[in-house]
Design a protein around this motif. Structure first.
Motif, PDB file in Angstrom:
ATOM      1  N   GLU A  64       4.546   5.068  -4.091  1.00  0.00           N
ATOM      2  CA  GLU A  64       4.809   4.279  -2.124  1.00  0.00           C
ATOM      3  C   GLU A  64       3.769   3.856  -2.416  1.00  0.00           C
ATOM      4  O   GLU A  64       4.050   2.927  -1.535  1.00  0.00           O
ATOM      5  CB  GLU A  64       5.779   5.660  -1.685  1.00  0.00           C
ATOM      6  N   LEU A  65       2.257   4.890  -1.776  1.00  0.00           N
ATOM      7  CA  LEU A  65       1.293   3.669  -1.338  1.00  0.00           C
ATOM      8  C   LEU A  65       1.431   2.578  -2.193  1.00  0.00           C
ATOM      9  O   LEU A  65       1.294   1.353  -1.894  1.00  0.00           O
ATOM     10  CB  LEU A  65       0.043   4.589  -1.087  1.00  0.00           C
ATOM     11  N   LEU A  66       1.127   3.017  -3.407  1.00  0.00           N
ATOM     12  CA  LEU A  66       0.893   1.976  -4.047  1.00  0.00           C
ATOM     13  C   LEU A  66       1.588   0.155  -4.581  1.00  0.00           C
ATOM     14  O   LEU A  66       1.057  -0.764  -3.841  1.00  0.00           O
ATOM     15  CB  LEU A  66       0.277   1.750  -5.716  1.00  0.00           C
ATOM     16  N   GLU A  67       2.558   1.046  -4.039  1.00  0.00           N
ATOM     17  CA  GLU A  67       3.825  -0.589  -4.540  1.00  0.00           C
ATOM     18  C   GLU A  67       3.535  -1.324  -2.879  1.00  0.00           C
ATOM     19  O   GLU A  67       3.738  -2.286  -2.679  1.00  0.00           O
ATOM     20  CB  GLU A  67       5.228   0.402  -4.119  1.00  0.00           C
ATOM     21  N   ASN A  68       3.782   0.384  -1.580  1.00  0.00           N
ATOM     22  CA  ASN A  68       3.371  -0.884  -0.417  1.00  0.00           C
ATOM     23  C   ASN A  68       2.334  -1.330  -0.051  1.00  0.00           C
ATOM     24  O   ASN A  68       2.607  -3.017   0.308  1.00  0.00           O
ATOM     25  CB  ASN A  68       3.215   0.015   0.983  1.00  0.00           C
ATOM     26  N   LEU A  69       0.817  -1.471  -1.067  1.00  0.00           N
ATOM     27  CA  LEU A  69       0.499  -1.777  -1.115  1.00  0.00           C
ATOM     28  C   LEU A  69       0.442  -3.656  -1.856  1.00  0.00           C
ATOM     29  O   LEU A  69      -0.993  -4.218  -2.626  1.00  0.00           O
ATOM     30  CB  LEU A  69      -0.973  -1.325  -1.445  1.00  0.00           C
ATOM     31  N   GLY A  70       0.733  -3.502  -2.782  1.00  0.00           N
ATOM     32  CA  GLY A  70       1.399  -4.366  -3.559  1.00  0.00           C
ATOM     33  C   GLY A  70       0.684  -4.562  -5.102  1.00  0.00           C
ATOM     34  O   GLY A  70       0.480  -5.362  -5.592  1.00  0.00           O
ATOM     35  N   ILE A  71       0.250  -3.201  -5.301  1.00  0.00           N
ATOM     36  CA  ILE A  71      -0.897  -3.065  -6.590  1.00  0.00           C
ATOM     37  C   ILE A  71       0.538  -1.369  -7.851  1.00  0.00           C
ATOM     38  O   ILE A  71      -0.420  -1.245  -8.204  1.00  0.00           O
ATOM     39  CB  ILE A  71      -2.103  -1.626  -6.371  1.00  0.00           C
ATOM     40  N   GLY A  72       1.586  -2.028  -7.106  1.00  0.00           N
ATOM     41  CA  GLY A  72       2.951  -0.976  -8.257  1.00  0.00           C
ATOM     42  C   GLY A  72       2.017  -0.591  -9.074  1.00  0.00           C
ATOM     43  O   GLY A  72       2.469  -0.028 -10.548  1.00  0.00           O
ATOM     44  N   ARG A  73       2.227  -1.956  -9.808  1.00  0.00           N
ATOM     45  CA  ARG A  73       2.413  -2.453 -11.394  1.00  0.00           C
ATOM     46  C   ARG A  73       1.346  -1.938 -12.087  1.00  0.00           C
ATOM     47  O   ARG A  73       0.732  -1.808 -13.704  1.00  0.00           O
ATOM     48  CB  ARG A  73       2.183  -4.230 -11.857  1.00  0.00           C
ATOM     49  N   HIS A  74      -0.079  -1.220 -10.994  1.00  0.00           N
ATOM     50  CA  HIS A  74      -1.039  -0.596 -11.877  1.00  0.00           C
ATOM     51  C   HIS A  74      -1.057   0.699 -11.938  1.00  0.00           C
ATOM     52  O   HIS A  74      -2.036   1.079 -11.742  1.00  0.00           O
ATOM     53  CB  HIS A  74      -2.518  -1.518 -11.403  1.00  0.00           C
TER      54      HIS A  74
END
Ligand SMILES: Nc1ncnc2c1ncn2[C@@H]1O[C@H](COP(=O)(O)OP(=O)(O)OP(=O)(O)O)[C@@H](O)[C@H]1O
Ligand SMILES: [Mg+2]
Length: 235
Positions: free
Chosen positions: A125-135
């Protein structure tokens, strides 16, 4: 808004070699504030953050965070305190290169007692919110500086800390990546996260904080939130 989160009262820190990093520094930061700490190299900025994080102890004065007397904690208490109250973003990311991005985030949550599934869910959820979900499955070494610093911010937020401390979060970044991190800090504060950001970067201070504290030679020399005439006279 006026509930104090950090209360430093006449804090001094003198190292064994005789260097004095802080001299009777007092500072109160309230919930929801975003404070920039500025000052020349060697003026005591990192020392101030380390004392707030319980990574170091003052020689005099008191450090209270969210009602906890941080200066009185033993090693175990201090580690527990950091897990529950503090998110820390270091200048050079301090990510574990042998772990994937997601694993870097899951680690502090597991240490704090969060179940694996819940930790993974929160990390995603956090990675998605911070715009780095693809990593999520990438190793930090493959990411750009700005992306790595975002991962470091995400990791600092895993345990929902009341307080986010950042030491030169854009120091190792070029200006585009720096702006990415700056926007991120701005958004977090807009959502109510309390921030203390040590920086040399005036643009960062202006963009993502609403109060500036200056340190010179271990003393707080200026505080844009200061109301008392003595502090005003220092300007
Ligand atoms: N572990 C230590 N042992 C001895 N002296 C130290 C230690 N840590 C910091 N100091 C000294 O305390 C003073 C303040 O250091 P500090 O790291 O807080 O400065 P700073 O404002 O963060 O500087 P910079 O902008 O270069 O990061 C400096 O004179 C430094 O040399
Ligand atoms: Mg420093």
């Amino acid at each position: 808004m006026t509930e104090p989160v950090i209360e430093l009262h006449e804090v001094s820190r003198r190292y064994d070699d005789g260097r004095t990093a802080l001299r009777q520094a007092s500072l109160t930061v309230c919930r929801g504030e975003a404070v920039a700490v500025l000052g020349p190299s060697g003026s005591g900025k990192s020392t101030l953050l380390h004392l707030i994080a319980g990574l170091d102890r003052p020689d005099a004065g008191t450090v209270t965070v969210d009602g906890v007397r941080v200066d009185r904690l033993d090693e175990t208490g201090s580690a527990l305190y950091r897990r529950s109250k503090i998110g820390m973003v270091f200048q050079f990311f301090h990510l574990v290169d042998d772990l994937t991005v997601a694993e870097n985030l899951v680690l502090p949550a597991r240490l704090a007692g969060t179940g694996r599934a819940e930790a993974k869910r929160r990390a995603a959820e956090l990675l998605e919110n911070l715009g780095i979900g693809r990593h999520t499955r990438a190793y930090p070494g493959r990411l750009s500086g700005g992306e790595r610093q975002r991962v470091a911010v995400a990791r600092a937020l895993m345990n929902r800390p009341p307080l986010l401390l950042a030491d030169e979060p854009t120091g190792a970044l070029d200006s585009a990546a720096g702006q990415e991190v700056s926007r991120l800090l701005q958004d977090l504060n807009a959502d109510g996260q309390t921030l203390v950001v040590v920086t040399h970067d005036l643009a960062l201070a202006r963009a993502c904080t609403n109060r500036t504290v200056r340190i010179g030679d271990g003393r707080i020399t200026e505080d844009t939130a200061a109301q008392d005439p003595a502090a005003e006279a220092v300007r």
